[in-house]
Design an enzyme around this catalytic site. Structure first.
Site, mmCIF file in Angstrom:
data_model
loop_
_atom_site.group_PDB
_atom_site.id
_atom_site.type_symbol
_atom_site.label_atom_id
_atom_site.label_comp_id
_atom_site.label_asym_id
_atom_site.label_seq_id
_atom_site.Cartn_x
_atom_site.Cartn_y
_atom_site.Cartn_z
ATOM 1 N N THR A 62 43.135 43.964 29.312
ATOM 2 C CA THR A 62 42.767 43.870 27.900
ATOM 3 C C THR A 62 42.578 45.237 27.268
ATOM 4 O O THR A 62 42.801 45.416 26.069
ATOM 5 C CB THR A 62 41.468 43.041 27.767
ATOM 6 O OG1 THR A 62 41.738 41.735 28.235
ATOM 7 C CG2 THR A 62 40.976 42.971 26.339
ATOM 8 N N TYR A 76 44.869 36.957 22.556
ATOM 9 C CA TYR A 76 45.679 38.173 22.411
ATOM 10 C C TYR A 76 46.525 38.298 23.651
ATOM 11 O O TYR A 76 46.377 37.528 24.604
ATOM 12 C CB TYR A 76 44.771 39.410 22.277
ATOM 13 C CG TYR A 76 43.835 39.546 23.453
ATOM 14 C CD1 TYR A 76 42.583 38.937 23.441
ATOM 15 C CD2 TYR A 76 44.240 40.218 24.610
ATOM 16 C CE1 TYR A 76 41.749 39.012 24.550
ATOM 17 C CE2 TYR A 76 43.401 40.293 25.713
ATOM 18 C CZ TYR A 76 42.168 39.688 25.675
ATOM 19 O OH TYR A 76 41.343 39.753 26.768
ATOM 20 N N SER A 109 45.262 41.610 35.302
ATOM 21 C CA SER A 109 44.783 41.875 36.669
ATOM 22 C C SER A 109 44.764 40.635 37.555
ATOM 23 O O SER A 109 44.749 40.755 38.784
ATOM 24 C CB SER A 109 43.413 42.540 36.635
ATOM 25 O OG SER A 109 42.419 41.647 36.217
ATOM 26 N N THR A 142 40.003 43.117 33.529
ATOM 27 C CA THR A 142 38.652 42.910 34.059
ATOM 28 C C THR A 142 38.553 41.762 35.067
ATOM 29 O O THR A 142 37.575 41.684 35.803
ATOM 30 C CB THR A 142 37.655 42.654 32.904
ATOM 31 O OG1 THR A 142 38.138 41.567 32.126
ATOM 32 C CG2 THR A 142 37.480 43.887 32.045
ATOM 33 N N ASP A 143 39.569 40.890 35.102
ATOM 34 C CA ASP A 143 39.438 39.703 35.960
ATOM 35 C C ASP A 143 39.281 40.054 37.438
ATOM 36 O O ASP A 143 38.482 39.435 38.149
ATOM 37 C CB ASP A 143 40.636 38.769 35.782
ATOM 38 C CG ASP A 143 40.599 38.032 34.451
ATOM 39 O OD1 ASP A 143 39.735 38.360 33.611
ATOM 40 O OD2 ASP A 143 41.432 37.127 34.246
ATOM 41 N N LYS A 215 32.073 40.680 37.588
ATOM 42 C CA LYS A 215 32.208 40.136 36.240
ATOM 43 C C LYS A 215 31.407 38.841 36.186
ATOM 44 O O LYS A 215 31.718 37.881 36.892
ATOM 45 C CB LYS A 215 33.684 39.874 35.928
ATOM 46 C CG LYS A 215 33.960 39.453 34.500
ATOM 47 C CD LYS A 215 35.455 39.285 34.248
ATOM 48 C CE LYS A 215 35.735 39.013 32.792
ATOM 49 N NZ LYS A 215 37.173 38.870 32.509
ATOM 50 N N GLU A 335 21.190 28.528 58.322
ATOM 51 C CA GLU A 335 22.028 27.387 57.906
ATOM 52 C C GLU A 335 22.967 26.919 59.026
ATOM 53 O O GLU A 335 23.121 25.732 59.241
ATOM 54 C CB GLU A 335 22.885 27.695 56.669
ATOM 55 C CG GLU A 335 22.112 27.810 55.377
ATOM 56 C CD GLU A 335 21.724 26.467 54.788
ATOM 57 O OE1 GLU A 335 22.222 25.426 55.273
ATOM 58 O OE2 GLU A 335 20.907 26.453 53.858
HETATM 59 N N1 LIG Z 1 39.262 41.413 29.720
HETATM 60 C C1 LIG Z 1 40.351 41.456 30.457
HETATM 61 O O1 LIG Z 1 40.806 42.535 30.844
HETATM 62 C C2 LIG Z 1 41.000 40.153 30.836
HETATM 63 C C3 LIG Z 1 42.509 40.175 30.641
HETATM 64 C C4 LIG Z 1 43.288 39.727 31.834
HETATM 65 N N2 LIG Z 1 42.970 38.396 32.254
HETATM 66 C C5 LIG Z 1 43.174 40.744 32.955
HETATM 67 O O2 LIG Z 1 42.337 40.662 33.800
HETATM 68 O O3 LIG Z 1 43.939 41.668 32.950
#
Ligand SMILES: NC(=O)CC[C@H](N)C(=O)O
Length: 378
Positions: A62, A76, A109, A142-143, A215, A335
């Site tokens: 992103t 987007y 990602s 970010t994923d 995340k 456990e």
């Molecule tokens: N905020 C993001 O970067 C998510 C965009 C996308 N799903 C990725 O991980 O690249």
């Protein structure tokens, strides 16, 4: 950012440069010596404060996303804007570092595979071996940013700063977070305080440990945090550190990307009520060398699946008990009797991080005692 004589000598060339700077300083301090060497350094002279050289490796996400309208914060296309445009959009980076960019790939990602991880890791390692590179920033979706950050933390044998950064809003959105996150990343990568602190992640003004950060929400700029807290913050172009990582990483790691060309398959099976054995046996059939059990609670296993998992282990696939809860950590023999079944526990690594550590560890050993040691130490 900082004068050459304050920088840690990292190579014979850097050491000679630092020595020359110190000698020049000493000569300048002698009575009768020309003042110019100390007080009015000419451009290119050894006493001039040199800006660190930072390379930005762009991979997509992103932070390189673009939407149709400024109101599109969630709708987007990721991985659109090339690295040169990312750099041009944040001119303030030039105040902290000499920045250049490389487009390694341009993907979201979630589409990363081991092939991308290894290619990226090797490039980071190669760059940081160069005397003319002081730090590396990786722009990333970010994923799976937390997986890449941990991977680099485990396998890149350098104490120079490595900072992974993304954004939650595309550059075209109102209140986009990418520009500041990127400036903060370059600031951290330029900072001598960041040397030896492991892979860092700069999101939402905080400096997080790449090992720990995850995340936690999927839609706001404050998406990234860690149960152990941030290491510090970046404010107005300066880093402020409050803690340092304790676990083995980078130069104290036994793993080295220069000797890793592939990773074994590791599967994650998500725990819930009413499970079925096929979730585990399908992973074995697909060739998984380890299964991370993202178990409920303390990494628990339903009574009706214990035999399936015992069988999985007996046939040679490793069983690693992690938890779907996210925070906390899984203890051995709580456990389930891990000693008896020859299972491993993932300590405080969440399932996706346990998967990365297991894959890296399996490049060296499949001995369960050794694997457990690795989960405690990293
Ligand atoms: N905020 C993001 O970067 C998510 C965009 C996308 N799903 C990725 O991980 O690249």
């Amino acid at each position: 950012m900082y004068p050459a004589q304050l920088r840690p000598a990292r190579s014979p060339r850097a050491a000679r440069f630092a020595l020359a700077a110190l000698l020049l300083g000493a000569v300048g301090a002698l009575p009768g010596a020309p003042l110019q060497a100390r007080e009015m350094p000419e451009a290119g002279s050894a006493t001039e404060a040199r800006k660190p050289n930072v390379v930005i490796l762009a991979t997509g996400g992103t932070i390189a996303g673009a939407g149709a309208d400024a109101s599109n914060s969630a709708t987007y296309q990721a991985a659109k804007v090339p690295v040169d445009k990312l750099i041009a959009a944040v001119p303030a980076m030039a105040n902290v570092a000499n920045v250049r960019g490389e487009q390694v790939f341009q993907i979201a990602s979630e589409s990363f595979t081991d092939a991308q991880l290894i290619q990226l890791g090797k490039r980071v390692s190669q760059l940081l071996k160069q005397d003319d590179v002081d730090g590396v920033v990786i722009t990333h979706g970010t994923d799976t940013l937390e997986e890449t950050a941990l991977f680099l933390n485990l396998v890149v044998r350098s104490d120079k700063p490595i900072v992974v950064v993304g954004s939650m809003r595309p550059s075209t959105a109102i209140s986009a977070d990418g520009a500041l996150n990127l400036l903060d990343a370059v600031t951290a990568a330029s900072s001598k305080e960041a040397v030896g602190k492991g892979v860092l992640v700069t999101m939402n003004d905080y400096i997080q440990a790449g090992r720990d950060v995850t995340k936690r929400t999927n839609i706001v700029p404050s998406a990234f945090s860690s149960q152990w807290g941030p290491l510090g913050m970046v404010v107005e172009g300066k880093t402020y550190f409050f803690r340092a990582p304790y676990k083995r990483h980078n130069t104290s790691s036994e793993f080295d990307i220069d000797t890793i060309d592939s990773l074994p398959l590791v599967a994650i099976v998500y725990g819930s009520g009413n499970m079925f054995p096929g979730a585990y046996t399908a992973a074995v059939d697909a060739g998984a060398k380890a299964i991370v059990n993202a178990g409920t609670g303390n990494g628990s296993v339903p009574g009706y699946l214990v035999d399936t998992l015992k069988d999985v282990r007996q046939k040679g696939t490793l069983v690693i008990r992690s938890s779907r809860v996210g925070d906390g950590f899984v203890l051995r023999n709580a456990e389930q009797p891990d000693d008896k079944y020859d299972w491993v526990v993932a300590h405080d690594f969440n399932p996706q991080k346990a998967k990365i550590l297991a894959a890296v560890a399996l490049t060296k050993t499949s001995d369960t005692k050794e694997l457990q040691r690795i989960f405690w130490e990293y």
